[in-house]
Structures are given as C-alpha cells and as structure tokens.
Design an enzyme around this catalytic site. Sequence first.
Site, PDB file in Angstrom:
ATOM      1  CD  GLU A 283      -0.830  -0.405   4.905  1.00  0.00           C
ATOM      2  OE1 GLU A 283       0.015   0.500   4.961  1.00  0.00           O
ATOM      3  OE2 GLU A 283      -1.471  -0.674   3.884  1.00  0.00           O
TER       4      GLU A 283
ATOM      5  CB  CYS B 178      -2.091  -1.131  -0.441  1.00  0.00           C
ATOM      6  SG  CYS B 178      -2.287  -1.342  -2.209  1.00  0.00           S
TER       7      CYS B 178
ATOM      8  CE  LYS C 278      13.271   5.860  -4.503  1.00  0.00           C
ATOM      9  NZ  LYS C 278      13.444   4.664  -3.645  1.00  0.00           N
TER      10      LYS C 278
ATOM     11  CD  GLU D 172      -3.499   4.428  -6.230  1.00  0.00           C
ATOM     12  OE1 GLU D 172      -4.119   4.088  -5.200  1.00  0.00           O
ATOM     13  OE2 GLU D 172      -4.036   4.573  -7.329  1.00  0.00           O
TER      14      GLU D 172
HETATM   15  P1  NAD Z   1       7.380   3.667   1.751  1.00  0.00           P
HETATM   16  O1  NAD Z   1       6.404   4.767   1.827  1.00  0.00           O
HETATM   17  O2  NAD Z   1       8.355   3.495   2.845  1.00  0.00           O
HETATM   18  O3  NAD Z   1       8.276   3.814   0.426  1.00  0.00           O
HETATM   19  C1  NAD Z   1       7.700   3.896  -0.871  1.00  0.00           C
HETATM   20  C2  NAD Z   1       8.717   4.548  -1.804  1.00  0.00           C
HETATM   21  O4  NAD Z   1       8.932   5.895  -1.393  1.00  0.00           O
HETATM   22  C3  NAD Z   1      10.092   3.891  -1.825  1.00  0.00           C
HETATM   23  O5  NAD Z   1      10.569   3.908  -3.157  1.00  0.00           O
HETATM   24  C4  NAD Z   1      10.905   4.817  -0.947  1.00  0.00           C
HETATM   25  O6  NAD Z   1      12.300   4.809  -1.250  1.00  0.00           O
HETATM   26  C5  NAD Z   1      10.324   6.166  -1.285  1.00  0.00           C
HETATM   27  N1  NAD Z   1      10.496   7.199  -0.260  1.00  0.00           N
HETATM   28  C6  NAD Z   1      10.764   7.059   1.058  1.00  0.00           C
HETATM   29  N2  NAD Z   1      10.784   8.258   1.672  1.00  0.00           N
HETATM   30  C7  NAD Z   1      10.494   9.173   0.722  1.00  0.00           C
HETATM   31  C8  NAD Z   1      10.310  10.584   0.742  1.00  0.00           C
HETATM   32  N3  NAD Z   1      10.447  11.288   1.866  1.00  0.00           N
HETATM   33  N4  NAD Z   1       9.993  11.209  -0.398  1.00  0.00           N
HETATM   34  C9  NAD Z   1       9.826  10.516  -1.529  1.00  0.00           C
HETATM   35  N5  NAD Z   1       9.980   9.174  -1.624  1.00  0.00           N
HETATM   36  C10 NAD Z   1      10.302   8.510  -0.504  1.00  0.00           C
HETATM   37  O7  NAD Z   1       6.515   2.366   1.513  1.00  0.00           O
HETATM   38  P2  NAD Z   1       7.037   0.867   1.416  1.00  0.00           P
HETATM   39  O8  NAD Z   1       7.407   0.409   2.784  1.00  0.00           O
HETATM   40  O9  NAD Z   1       8.038   0.719   0.319  1.00  0.00           O
HETATM   41  O10 NAD Z   1       5.691   0.128   0.933  1.00  0.00           O
HETATM   42  C11 NAD Z   1       4.675  -0.269   1.796  1.00  0.00           C
HETATM   43  C12 NAD Z   1       3.550   0.743   1.849  1.00  0.00           C
HETATM   44  O11 NAD Z   1       3.068   1.003   0.540  1.00  0.00           O
HETATM   45  C13 NAD Z   1       2.343   0.256   2.613  1.00  0.00           C
HETATM   46  O12 NAD Z   1       1.897   1.282   3.475  1.00  0.00           O
HETATM   47  C14 NAD Z   1       1.298  -0.006   1.550  1.00  0.00           C
HETATM   48  O13 NAD Z   1      -0.030   0.103   1.953  1.00  0.00           O
HETATM   49  C15 NAD Z   1       1.641   0.992   0.530  1.00  0.00           C
HETATM   50  N6  NAD Z   1       1.138   0.566  -0.776  1.00  0.00           N
HETATM   51  C16 NAD Z   1       0.045   1.207  -1.296  1.00  0.00           C
HETATM   52  C17 NAD Z   1      -0.467   0.795  -2.508  1.00  0.00           C
HETATM   53  C18 NAD Z   1      -1.659   1.474  -3.100  1.00  0.00           C
HETATM   54  O14 NAD Z   1      -1.834   1.372  -4.299  1.00  0.00           O
HETATM   55  N7  NAD Z   1      -2.486   2.163  -2.345  1.00  0.00           N
HETATM   56  C19 NAD Z   1       0.122  -0.251  -3.196  1.00  0.00           C
HETATM   57  C20 NAD Z   1       1.209  -0.891  -2.627  1.00  0.00           C
HETATM   58  C21 NAD Z   1       1.731  -0.456  -1.418  1.00  0.00           C
END
Ligand code: NAD
Length: 487
Positions: A391, A292, A182, A258
């Site tokens: 962040e 990240c 997803k 992550e």
């Molecule tokens: P997000 O948490 O908003 O969304 C990530 C994913 O989760 C999307 O596919 C979203 O549709 C889904 N999602 C949203 N709500 C959900 C829920 N309640 N249950 C399950 N899935 C849900 O993050 P984003 O804005 O897409 O990405 C940015 C964030 O990701 C930043 O905080 C960044 O640090 C983090 N990130 C971390 C890593 C790592 O490896 N540590 C890598 C890349 C990005």
Amino acid sequence: MGILGEERVLIDGVLRAASSGRVFETINPATEEVLGVAADCDVTDLDNAIGAARRSFDETTWSTDVAFRVKCIRQLRDAFLAHSDEIRAMTIAETGSPLMLTYSAQLDTPVEALGWIADLAESYEWEHDLGRAEPFGMPAHRWTRREATGVIAAITPWNVPHQINLAKVGPALAAGNTVVLKPAPDTPWCATILGRLIAEETDIPAGVFNVVTSTDHGIGAALTSDPRVDQISFTGSTATGRSVMRSASETLKKVFLELGGKSAFVVLDDADLKGATGIAAFTVCTHAGQGCAITTRLVVPRAQLDEAVSLTAATLAKLPAGDPTDGGTVCGPLVSARQRERVEGYIRLAVEEGGTIVTGGGRPSNMDRGFFVEPTLITGVSNDARVAQEEIFGPVLVVIPHDGDEDAVRIANDSVYGLSGSVWSGDRDRAVGVANAMRTGTVGVNGGIWFSPDVPFGGYKQSGVGREMGVAGFEEYLETKSIAEPA
Ligand code: NAD
C-alpha cells in the site's frame, strides 16, 4: 467563515486540557502552517477516560434506553449540520482534503449516516422470538435479545477522519455502548470537535463518549490491553492491526479491524477503455490517493496496454495536485512530510524494480509549500513488484497487463489484501461474474458506487475482520443473549 478548532478533549463530560498541560500542533498539509494545538494526553487521561466509559456503561440506563439514545444521535447529527460550514473549513485545513470531497465521504455522508443509524436503532428488532421447542424433551419458549457489548475503544487514522470516527461512534452509541475515541495525531481536531458538539449540543450523558488525543501511539496500544475495555474498533494499517489483535488477545476482546488495501481496477477487453481509464485516473487522485479502498492497480488487456497507458496518463495530466480549498481540485496534498517521504520512496522503488514513470513522479513545480506529490503512473512492473503489492497511500497508479478474464481475476486476487475493486465491461453479466470472483469486501461494476450508510464495508484477507456501516456495521457492536423459559 472561521476555522472551528477545539484544543480540549472530552473526558467524563468535561472539556479539558491534558492533565500534564502538554499540547501538540496540528498542521495544515497544504500550507505547512500551524493551525493550532490539541491536548497531548497521557496514561492518566486515558485511565480517566476508560474509567468514565466503564462507569457510565455499568451504572446508568444508557445501554437500555433506546429512545433516549436515538434522540441523542439525532441531536449530534443536527449539531454537525448547524456548524457544517465551519467544520468543512476546519476539515479541509486539517486533513488537506479537497473541498469537493467534504460534500461526500469527508463530511456530509458520515453526518447523514448518523440519521440513518438513529432510524435503524429505533426500528431494530432488539428481541427475536424463537418460539417453542423441546430440547431434551423439556418444552421451552426461547428468544434472543441483542445487547450492547460494553466499552468500545475506537482507534482511527487521519485520512477520512469524520467518516471513520462517526462510522464507529454512531453505531457504537446507538447500540448502547460507551466509547473512548483515540484519533490519529495528524487530525486531532476532527475528533475533538465531535467531543465538543456532544458536550455542548446533545444530552449524551457524561462518560458515555470520551476522546483522548495524543502524540503517543502507546496510548492506542494501552487501550487495546486494558481489561475495562470490551471491544476494539480499529481502522489503520495492517501492521498496526496485527499488533492490536495480538494485544487484545490477552483479555479476549472482540476485535473489529478495517485495514489496508491494494485494490484492482479491472478493465475487460470489451469495455469503454477511455471511460474506464478516465475513472481509474480520477479515483487514484482523489484525496491524493489517501483512501484504503482506492483502486491502485489498473489491470488492462495486454493488447490494449499502450492505449490504456496513454489514455490514463492524459487524464492524470488534467488532474494536477492543487489547493484543496479550490472547488475544482481532486488531488490535494498528502497529510504530512512523513507521508510524502513514504510515497516518494515508493516512486523511487518503482524505478529500482525496473518500472517506468510515465507521468508525474515528482513534486508539482507550481506549489512551493505543502506536502504535494504529482499524480503518478507506473508501468513495466509485474504484479509481484513491491509497488504492485504494498500500500503506497498516495496518488500512484500501477498498470498491469492481463491475458483474459481469468487472468485478470488471478491478478486482482494475487494480493494479501482484499478490500475493494472495480470491474469494467460492455457486458454487464460478464462484469458481475468477475466481481463475484474477486476476493474483496466491495466491488464497483461499471462505475457503480457502493459507498453509502446502508452498505456494509470491510475487508477480506489481511484487509480486516468485520464490517463497518449498514446493519452489519451496527451489529458489530452488539452481543446476542439467548433466553429460555419453561413452556
Ligand atoms: P496507523 O495504523 O499508523 O494508525 C492508526 C491509528 O492507530 C492511529 O490512531 C495510531 O495512533 C494508532 N496506533 C498506532 N500504533 C498503535 C498500536 N500499537 N496499538 C493501537 N493503536 C495504535 O495508520 P495511519 O497511518 O494513521 O493510517 C493509514 C492506514 O490506515 C493505511 O494503511 C490505510 O489503508 C488504513 N486505513 C484503512 C481503512 C479501512 O477502512 N480499511 C480506512 C482508512 C485507513
């Protein structure tokens, strides 16, 4: 060179539209143009995808036929390589990533990692002999056997989509699991193209890999509570990670997270200040700071603060936000208008918190379209400020002075996050000492690059649970069974 988009999702071996027929647009963040559409799936599609993944895990030999899986993963790598020019163009158009990054984390490294993971699965010690023992006085021969966990729900963000999708899907499939992916709604094609390559160019059986794109974040949430799913592999924000963990607790799924970071770039007083600050500036501009693990707090000796600020500002000024298709661009656009608003909100907050914007802070005057923000340097705030703790996920660097090595470590560790870090010193042992004291999952010493298919990556503290990539990243997707027989 065309744009290789894919509007259909892959469910149970069939490339198809959403059952409702609904679609949503995918936008080029550098031009704000609509690239095309993707299927806007709902719970019916999700139900079909999970059902297919469950059946193919329970009723086929996928989980037990290592040689077949290895062959399939190599086919997938070859399929990516065969279309790499079109996928590179699509990736830049959909994510806004600068071209130069597609030769590493944005495309080529994750594709290379598929080969690495296939080799690992081929040579892996799936059974390990523990020899004889006499538990309770009864002689026994014991061994362990590693087995796939089952159905994996891979939920991913938009910033480095191929890297994050493939760092989950590659090891999960190689370990014998089946997958429902997803992706984030901002970058659907980077995931649907994976479905198309799997369907059309590999022997991966129907149902083993499914991808469900949707504008509804509830689809991700539904995956985390479905009893047919055995494990969640999630990358995203720490806030969403908390809700994933809560939701998965009902059915006690394995959870791999992550999450976010606010990593420190520590410069000690004997370091090459010009070289170090140059790298710090370059790093925060990379993909407009949307990584990240990017170091976003520059922690410098107090006595060298002014010099560090002017050196860093000078480098940032040489790295303007620009067209991501240009091979010289480091800082492309932010992924969406929403993300740009968020970053601009933090820049305003820095000023409210008493900080000074040394350079940047606005939108580049030469770009009339696209979600660009200028590389920005903030000084005059303490490490307690929200801009030093939260962040931002943009090209924004906060400078914090330190009073010696111990103080630098204290500042670096004064964060709820613990994802990455960097330390610079003229004395290698001194730098390694500081690296050892940093409570983070990865650290670069004097510019050393840890990012590679064989190196585990993940977070301490609220940056996550578990490790991605490397042998540890493969074993996240395995159960351990212990077996004994009378000896
Ligand atoms: P997000 O948490 O908003 O969304 C990530 C994913 O989760 C999307 O596919 C979203 O549709 C889904 N999602 C949203 N709500 C959900 C829920 N309640 N249950 C399950 N899935 C849900 O993050 P984003 O804005 O897409 O990405 C940015 C964030 O990701 C930043 O905080 C960044 O640090 C983090 N990130 C971390 C890593 C790592 O490896 N540590 C890598 C890349 C990005």
